[in-house]
Design an enzyme around this catalytic site. Structure first.
Site, short mmCIF file in Angstrom:
data_model
loop_
_atom_site.label_atom_id
_atom_site.label_comp_id
_atom_site.label_asym_id
_atom_site.label_seq_id
_atom_site.Cartn_x
_atom_site.Cartn_y
_atom_site.Cartn_z
CG ASN A 193 56.60 25.33 -6.54
OD1 ASN A 193 56.40 24.45 -5.71
ND2 ASN A 193 55.69 25.71 -7.43
CD GLU A 223 46.26 28.03 -14.91
OE1 GLU A 223 45.97 29.15 -14.46
OE2 GLU A 223 46.93 27.18 -14.29
CE1 TYR A 235 58.05 35.70 -8.76
CE2 TYR A 235 57.46 37.36 -10.39
CZ TYR A 235 57.86 36.08 -10.09
OH TYR A 235 58.07 35.17 -11.09
CB CYS A 258 55.24 28.96 -8.89
SG CYS A 258 55.88 27.72 -10.02
CG HIS A 259 51.67 28.46 -13.78
ND1 HIS A 259 51.57 27.42 -12.88
CD2 HIS A 259 50.43 28.61 -14.29
CE1 HIS A 259 50.32 26.96 -12.87
NE2 HIS A 259 49.61 27.68 -13.71
#
Length: 155
Positions: A114, A149, A91, A122-123
């Site tokens: 979001n 991912e 952040y 945003c994850h």
DNA sequence: AGAATGACGGACC
DNA sequence: AGGTCCGCCATTC
């Protein structure tokens, strides 16, 4: 996923007809649903869920309604969209990159709203030191997305 | 206009 | 490692 005038307005991780109806009815009157379209955002989201590695270009190509959000949130989302697949940022880093060092908390607030979770990744924004901090759908979902991912990158 | 509200971060215990 | 306190900043009511 909810579209309004052809632009992405909302994305649900595990959509239910009740939730979609609620979103459409209360927040985006006139919006239509495009859960299984063969082209555009629906297709992109489906491909993501199937393991395709989306690039920044894929995200930029989304017909997103950027006007619906504040200038600050816009900067935060755009910067977030640049985080590479499978990578993470904090952040604080995002805050510094949008020119507001010290606004880490505000970045969290912006990401919390979001409108396009997953597509605008945003994850991939985590706490300093690697802590997973919060996520709208829960820490477990955030962790699952990152693991998902990582797996796809290693294939 | 002022107070409350967080998906932060740092200091301390 | 985990919990509390506090300063920060954009937003919301």
């Amino acid at each position: 996923m909810v579209l309004s005038a052809g632009k992405v307005v909302s994305v649900e991780l595990e959509p239910t007809r009740e939730r979609l109806g609620k979103t459409i009815g209360e927040k985006f009157p006139g919006a239509g649903e495009a859960a299984a379209d063969r082209t555009g955002p629906g297709k992109t989201l489906r491909e993501y869920s199937e393991g395709r590695i989306l690039s920044e270009k894929d995200i930029a190509a989304l017909p997103v309604d950027w006007d619906r959000i504040s200038p600050f949130q816009l900067k935060v989302l755009r910067k977030t969209a640049k985080i590479p697949y499978g990578k993470t940022a904090t952040y604080g880093e995002i805050a510094a990159e949008v020119g507001n060092p010290g606004a880490a908390r505000a970045v969290g607030a912006a990401l919390a709203r979001n409108p396009w979770p997953v597509l605008v990744p945003c994850h991939r924004v985590i706490g300093k030191g690697g802590s997973l901090v919060g996520f709208g759908k829960g820490i477990a979902a955030k962790d699952a997305l990152l693991k998902f991912e990582e797996r796809n990158l290693r294939r």
